[in-house]
Motif scaffolding. Sequence first.
Motif, PDB file in Angstrom:
ATOM      1  N   ALA A   1       0.884  -1.042   0.037  1.00  0.00           N
ATOM      2  CA  ALA A   1      -0.078  -0.190  -0.076  1.00  0.00           C
ATOM      3  C   ALA A   1       0.772   1.120   0.138  1.00  0.00           C
ATOM      4  N   VAL A   2       2.014   1.088   0.129  1.00  0.00           N
ATOM      5  CA  VAL A   2       2.855   2.341   0.449  1.00  0.00           C
ATOM      6  C   VAL A   2       3.229   2.847  -1.173  1.00  0.00           C
ATOM      7  N   PRO A   3       3.005   4.097  -1.419  1.00  0.00           N
ATOM      8  CA  PRO A   3       2.914   4.778  -2.653  1.00  0.00           C
ATOM      9  C   PRO A   3       4.542   4.741  -2.778  1.00  0.00           C
ATOM     10  N   ARG A   4       5.077   4.257  -4.019  1.00  0.00           N
ATOM     11  CA  ARG A   4       6.561   4.381  -4.220  1.00  0.00           C
ATOM     12  C   ARG A   4       6.889   5.633  -4.940  1.00  0.00           C
ATOM     13  N   VAL A   5       5.798   6.076  -5.723  1.00  0.00           N
ATOM     14  CA  VAL A   5       6.224   7.528  -6.473  1.00  0.00           C
ATOM     15  C   VAL A   5       5.435   8.514  -5.732  1.00  0.00           C
TER      16      VAL A   5
ATOM     17  N   THR B   1      15.908  10.207 -11.615  1.00  0.00           N
ATOM     18  CA  THR B   1      15.139  10.273 -10.246  1.00  0.00           C
ATOM     19  C   THR B   1      14.757   9.084  -9.747  1.00  0.00           C
ATOM     20  N   ILE B   2      14.468   8.975  -8.582  1.00  0.00           N
ATOM     21  CA  ILE B   2      14.277   7.604  -8.142  1.00  0.00           C
ATOM     22  C   ILE B   2      12.786   7.142  -8.682  1.00  0.00           C
ATOM     23  N   GLY B   3      12.070   8.223  -8.695  1.00  0.00           N
ATOM     24  CA  GLY B   3      10.616   8.028  -9.270  1.00  0.00           C
ATOM     25  C   GLY B   3      10.637   7.329 -10.784  1.00  0.00           C
ATOM     26  N   GLU B   4      11.706   7.731 -11.337  1.00  0.00           N
ATOM     27  CA  GLU B   4      11.829   7.369 -12.865  1.00  0.00           C
ATOM     28  C   GLU B   4      12.174   5.875 -12.672  1.00  0.00           C
ATOM     29  N   VAL B   5      13.162   5.524 -11.821  1.00  0.00           N
ATOM     30  CA  VAL B   5      13.664   4.109 -11.879  1.00  0.00           C
ATOM     31  C   VAL B   5      12.263   3.143 -11.455  1.00  0.00           C
ATOM     32  N   VAL B   6      11.500   3.925 -10.480  1.00  0.00           N
ATOM     33  CA  VAL B   6      10.621   3.121  -9.950  1.00  0.00           C
ATOM     34  C   VAL B   6       9.441   2.671 -11.012  1.00  0.00           C
ATOM     35  N   SER B   7       9.197   3.866 -11.802  1.00  0.00           N
ATOM     36  CA  SER B   7       8.179   3.695 -12.850  1.00  0.00           C
ATOM     37  C   SER B   7       8.402   2.981 -14.026  1.00  0.00           C
ATOM     38  N   ASN B   8       9.704   3.219 -14.314  1.00  0.00           N
ATOM     39  CA  ASN B   8      10.110   2.284 -15.542  1.00  0.00           C
ATOM     40  C   ASN B   8      11.344   1.030 -15.281  1.00  0.00           C
TER      41      ASN B   8
END
Length: 482
Positions: free
Chosen positions: A9-13, A29-36
Amino acid sequence: MSTVHNPNAVPRVMRDSSEWRPTAYRSHTIGEVVSNGADMVGSEVTVAGYAETVRGRGGVCFLMLRDGTGHIQAFLKRDNMDESLFGSIQSATRESTIQVTGTVAQKRPPKVAEGEPVPPPEYEVNVTTAAVLADAAAPLPVGVTDDVHVGLDVRLDNRHLDLRRAHVNAMFQLRSKVLQYGRDHLISEGFQEINTPKIIAAAAEGGTNLFPMKYFETDAYLSQSPQLYKQLAVLGGLERVFEIGPAFRAEKHDTYRHLNEFISFDIEGAWMDDEDVMGVQERMIHHIWSEVVANDQSLFDIINEYRASQGQESVTIEVPTVPFPRIPYCDAINIVKAGGGEIEWGDDIESHHCDIIAAEHPGFHFIPRWPMSMKPFYIHHKEGEEGSAGGQLSRGFDLNYGRDEMTSGGQREHRVDVLEQNLRNMGLEPTDFTFYTDGFRYGAPPHAGWGLGVARLLMVLTGAGNVREVVLFPRDRSRVTP
RNA sequence: GCCCUGAUGGUGUAGUGGCCUAUCAUGCAGCCCUGUCGAGGCUGCGACCCGGGUUCAAAUCCCGGUCGGGGCGCCA
């Protein structure tokens, strides 16, 4: 019953960073790696962030890194990298800033109990080299990921750390969004953004106390409202203007909804009356709420996850229906009376009265047509419009949400002779206001406007119980630092 | 400005004259275990806001101070 700590349930982005360029300190960004992650497996990345947790004291180390866009696990193996470097990361304190370089890989799935669903794949960085950019002192005065409740005062004393908490960050992202959507809407209705002076020579409105200051050798004040200047801009032909800027009030109030410095969202439009600008306002709020619902649900998920950990109810956003209810002052008085409140025509509607009205109208509602005697001299009135007890009504209005006042506005008086008479009626000397009234001597369009408390609107939207929560560094009666 | 209320480890709390060399959680330190994942296990560290008073005895009662919290007023 709580799913608060369910890692699924933890939002990673935390925000979209797909258009962000690489910087000196990170390739992604960390968000990019998480998303892609799936597409990036095997490629080398450099990411940087705060150390949320550092686990593992043996030959392997799990470093949870967070930047403004999300969090990701970095996996370090002593055998894979310089040993002293490995040691320095392994012994890093929480919230230290760390940069890692490594290859993206799919995380080994966590053990789940029999019958539990297997979570979707996640990605991590297998670190080959790393650097501690800055150590964090321990212990932290405010835990960033801890569930322990922290008092608002301690939080504000340590706002730089408090802001690192996901739900606080989410609130300020929402604040930015609200201003963006509000701007977008006003611009779509032909309003243009202006800035008016905050250092002024005289009071723009009676009643409120000004903070005095020295302007070189002259006495001056901090502006408590852009009111008169935005009107002058409209008189000057700018037609439709808005300003988002600070206002200062030297009032010794001490409540959840007052600050001595606050951001006021103001508009003023020519050829408009009070009803016209109420329309602008409800359309703007409707637009803001609609956009938030369409784009920013994930921010509410973050806020609600925190609220759940504190035993608070979730906040839900419902787009308000337009038009908002209009409860003219005279009707409001009757509602209060019927609800058992002691009030007479001509009295101010106080907070405990608003509670009675809010019981019938819990959401947004306008209270138009206040008695002229209660409104400032620049508010317009129509001769012959009288209240139930016979007094002259004005074209001033408030917008409330429940018990809380969000906005005050109205049609302005554009007839200079009436303006001067209003001043005299209120015991003021017209010659003290020539800087203002002179603007009306050369043909003035009828016009109207309002001022909205941004933090109060945010308080409604985010469920914050105190405006201080949605103001970065609030200034109140006893706080001027940080 | 008015009314009410509070101050206990870094943070948040339990505590109502002796059961307090003060509870619990979180944190911090160390050890064990570990491709962990709300990690887990073990050990340890760390506090009664300041000053005065009452009492055989005060975190606890009283007075003063300081700093908070809630409500009101005023407003956005």
